[in-house]
Design an enzyme around this catalytic site. Structure first.
Site, PDB file in Angstrom:
ATOM      1  N   HIS A  63     -72.584  -3.896  -0.597  1.00  0.00           N
ATOM      2  CA  HIS A  63     -71.622  -5.001  -0.541  1.00  0.00           C
ATOM      3  C   HIS A  63     -71.835  -5.998  -1.677  1.00  0.00           C
ATOM      4  O   HIS A  63     -70.882  -6.593  -2.179  1.00  0.00           O
ATOM      5  CB  HIS A  63     -71.736  -5.701   0.812  1.00  0.00           C
ATOM      6  N   GLU A 178     -73.638 -10.745  10.414  1.00  0.00           N
ATOM      7  CA  GLU A 178     -72.754 -11.911  10.304  1.00  0.00           C
ATOM      8  C   GLU A 178     -71.720 -11.888  11.432  1.00  0.00           C
ATOM      9  O   GLU A 178     -71.455 -10.847  12.026  1.00  0.00           O
ATOM     10  CB  GLU A 178     -72.071 -11.922   8.934  1.00  0.00           C
TER      11      GLU A 178
END
Length: 215
Positions: A63, A178
Site C-alpha cells: 500500500h 485501521e
C-alpha cells in the site's frame, strides 16, 4: 465440557455496506446479485465490488511501498494474540506519546490498539481524523510492538501526501489495522483476532476484528 462463563467477545469491526465511508475517490462497496432463488436458481449468489480499505482493514506494505509485500504474502502472526487497548480520546490531530504513556508498562503486549473517538463515525468520512505521530510509532516499535491499530481511517492525516507514519510502518516492519470500532471497549488487555484474507496481489484486506477477554 461446556464452560459456564465463556470469554466475552467484542466485535470491533465497522459495518460494511453501500453507505460505508471511503477515502475520497476510493471505490465504495457495491453488491450485485448474480443469481437469486427462483425458477432458474436454487441459491442466492452475489458479486462484491469494493476497495480493500473499506471498513476495518489491514494495510499491506504494498500500500505504501512499490516493492512491499501484498497482503496475501504477509505472515499472520501479528494479527492474532495479546493486545492492549489504549484510550487517547481528545488528543487532537495526532496521538503523541504523552497521550498513551499512562498505558506503556513493562508488560506491554506486542499489539496496541488506539481509541481516539468517543464514538467512531461509521456512517461518514472524517477529513479531520486523528492520526498517529511517527514518533509514537517509533517508540512503540522500540517497545517490541509488532502491530498498531487505530479507530480512524489512517495512521496519517487524511490530507497527508508524504505519509510519514506509514513510512515508519514500512521501515520498522509494523503491521497496521485501521477503522477499528473501539467505542464499547474498556482500556485494558485482550486477545486480538483480526486475520486478513489471502489476497495474493492486493494492497490491503478487510478483516473481521474481534477482541476476546483474557479471563
Amino acid at each position: 465440557m461446556t464452560r459456564a462463563n465463556p470469554p466475552r467477545l467484542w466485535d470491533i469491526s465497522a459495518p460494511v455496506h453501500a453507505a460505508s465511508p471511503v477515502y475520497p475517490g476510493d471505490a465504495p462497496y457495491r453488491q450485485q446479485w448474480s443469481a437469486t432463488i427462483g425458477p432458474d436458481s436454487t441459491v442466492n449468489v452475489s458479486c462484491l465490488m469494493l476497495s480493500p480499505h473499506v471498513g476495518t482493514h489491514a494495510d499491506a506494505p504494498l500500500h505504501y511501498d512499490n516493492d512491499g509485500a501484498a497482503i496475501g504474502a504477509v505472515p499472520l502472526d501479528a494479527f492474532i494474540g495479546p493486545c492492549r487497548v489504549v484510550h487517547a480520546m481528545g488528543c487532537g490531530p495526532l496521538v503523541q506519546w504523552r497521550h498513551i504513556a499512562h498505558a506503556m508498562t513493562a508488560d506491554l503486549p506486542p499489539r496496541v490498539l488506539l481509541r481516539t473517538y468517543a464514538r467512531m463515525p461509521v456512517d461518514r468520512w472524517d477529513a479531520s481524523l486523528t492520526a498517529c505521530a511517527p514518533e509514537t510509532l517509533e517508540r512503540l516499535a522500540d517497545a517490541g510492538v509488532v502491530l498498531v491499530g487505530i479507530d480512524t481511517a489512517s495512521v496519517d492525516p487524511a490530507d497527508s501526501r508524504r505519509l510519514p507514519s506509514h513510512q515508519v510502518l514500512r521501515r520498522r516492519g509494523l503491521r497496521v489495522l485501521e477503522n477499528l470500532v473501539l467505542d464499547a471497549v474498556p482500556e485494558g488487555d485482550y486477545e486480538l483476532i483480526a486475520l486478513p484474507l489471502r489476497l495474493v496481489t492486493a494492497d490491503a484486506s478487510p478483516v473481521r476484528a474481534v477482541l476476546r477477554a483474557l479471563a
